[in-house]
Design a protein around this motif. Sequence first.
Motif, PDB file in Angstrom:
ATOM      1  N   ASP A 109       0.878  -1.178   0.000  1.00  0.00           N
ATOM      2  CA  ASP A 109       0.000   0.000   0.000  1.00  0.00           C
ATOM      3  C   ASP A 109       0.918   1.232   0.000  1.00  0.00           C
ATOM      4  OD1 ASP A 109      -1.531   2.225   0.799  1.00  0.00           O
ATOM      5  OD2 ASP A 109      -2.868   1.025   2.048  1.00  0.00           O
TER       6      ASP A 109
ATOM      7  N   THR B 119      -8.330   8.319  -2.615  1.00  0.00           N
ATOM      8  CA  THR B 119      -9.069   9.239  -1.753  1.00  0.00           C
ATOM      9  C   THR B 119      -8.102  10.246  -1.111  1.00  0.00           C
ATOM     10  OG1 THR B 119     -10.401   7.290  -1.190  1.00  0.00           O
ATOM     11  CG2 THR B 119     -10.722   9.245   0.177  1.00  0.00           C
ATOM     12  N   LYS B 120      -6.850   9.849  -0.977  1.00  0.00           N
ATOM     13  CA  LYS B 120      -5.857  10.645  -0.253  1.00  0.00           C
ATOM     14  C   LYS B 120      -5.051  11.506  -1.235  1.00  0.00           C
ATOM     15  CE  LYS B 120      -7.598   8.218   3.059  1.00  0.00           C
ATOM     16  NZ  LYS B 120      -7.006   6.957   3.485  1.00  0.00           N
TER      17      LYS B 120
HETATM   18  C1  LIG Z   1      -7.451   5.605   3.626  1.00  0.00           C
HETATM   19  C2  LIG Z   1      -6.504   4.475   3.468  1.00  0.00           C
HETATM   20  C3  LIG Z   1      -6.928   3.244   2.933  1.00  0.00           C
HETATM   21  C4  LIG Z   1      -8.373   2.975   2.572  1.00  0.00           C
HETATM   22  O1  LIG Z   1      -8.771   3.759   1.506  1.00  0.00           O
HETATM   23  P1  LIG Z   1     -10.301   4.186   1.240  1.00  0.00           P
HETATM   24  O2  LIG Z   1     -10.179   5.046   0.035  1.00  0.00           O
HETATM   25  O3  LIG Z   1     -10.807   4.862   2.448  1.00  0.00           O
HETATM   26  O4  LIG Z   1     -11.039   2.912   0.970  1.00  0.00           O
HETATM   27  C5  LIG Z   1      -5.995   2.242   2.782  1.00  0.00           C
HETATM   28  N1  LIG Z   1      -4.703   2.432   3.148  1.00  0.00           N
HETATM   29  C6  LIG Z   1      -4.267   3.592   3.666  1.00  0.00           C
HETATM   30  C7  LIG Z   1      -2.835   3.716   4.044  1.00  0.00           C
HETATM   31  C8  LIG Z   1      -5.152   4.653   3.852  1.00  0.00           C
HETATM   32  O5  LIG Z   1      -4.710   5.812   4.377  1.00  0.00           O
END
Ligand SMILES: *Cc1c(COP(=O)(O)O)cnc(C)c1O
Length: 378
Positions: free
Chosen positions: A178, A202-203
């Motif tokens: 990730d 999303t981030k």
């Molecule tokens: C937010 C996040 C996720 C999950 O992502 P979503 O878009 O909320 O499903 C997974 N891994 C990390 C490191 C995150 O910050």
Amino acid sequence: MKFHTKNVHFQDKVDTKEVSKTKPIYQTSAFSFTDLEDMEDFFQGKKDFMYTRVGNPNTDDLGKGVADLEEAPAGAASASGISAILGGVLAVAKAGDHIIATEDLYGGTYQLFAGELPDFGIEVSFADFSDHGAIEEAIRDNTVLLYTESVTNPLLRVEDIKGIASLARKHGLKTMVDNTFPTPYLIRPYTDGADLVAHSATKYIGGHSDLSAGVICGDEALVKKARAKIVYLGANLGPFDGWLGCRGLKTLALRMERQSANARKLADHLTKRGVLGRVYYPNSVSERGHGAIVTIDLGEKYDVHAFFRNLDWVKVVPTLAGVETSVTYPVGTSHRPVPKETRDRLGVTEQMVRISVGIEDPEDIQAAFDRALEASRK
Ligand SMILES: *Cc1c(COP(=O)(O)O)cnc(C)c1O
């Protein structure tokens, strides 16, 4: 092209006759065909789009754009980071298989692995990934995948991706990473040997806290499988969110450059104050910077509730990575699903605050935290 140029121009291939400067939004559930032969062309692989759940130009652009920056051959977008992770995991593991994941996982991923995957018949165990011996001990006959994060949340441990990937290869396992926190601007796990790279777009990929999306990257064969899981489980991303993700992606390099520089300055400033329990900020992420998250442990001298009440324009939000500086309380949000004994072992405390540093002027960011600290001093 160098990173900043490549980043802004990722979407240059305009595919319509009307040359719109930006990519149009294909806000459609399906694509129409002139006759049966034309439709057959889709099934023969001569046309790209038929039905939006299966593929859409805006969604596909986001997958390809992120894969390109990751230097991975293929990428697929999905409705969330979690569904991208699920797609990647199911591309490798099926019922009866076993996965080993790092124990300092993002809480939502922990929930997926500990709470949901067992219902699919996939076993998951957790290990301390900073100890390769501990990983090897956890390997079983049915282990297929090692799963970790390039920079962990909220303690910002920087993973040895090359080491984990070579350990996996030695045992015939795949590696999935990730890469949400550092983004490909700072770390490219595929080039370090990871088979799959997941993002919560999303981030930082989106960057403006206005969409929910995910991307999974890797080689053609694995991403094809991951994409099939996303499509058949119905976890596809909508066209407008794909378009928003692409618009955000264009400024990734600029945002990460600025936010990482601001984070470095804030971490140094808070360290100099010298009154906190502890300031976590890594110093070995990349030559471009070390990321935009600073985690602080308020220690004994500050009241955590008063701190959160006195943040002025800094918003308290259970997310990260927007252009505005924000804070979150890991124990109450992202790490809520993680058992207390695991949190204690990891060092995730009740006095911990995770700061997502934005693009504001560094002096204003520092002043906002100075005020909150002064107002919450016991
Ligand atoms: C937010 C996040 C996720 C999950 O992502 P979503 O878009 O909320 O499903 C997974 N891994 C990390 C490191 C995150 O910050």
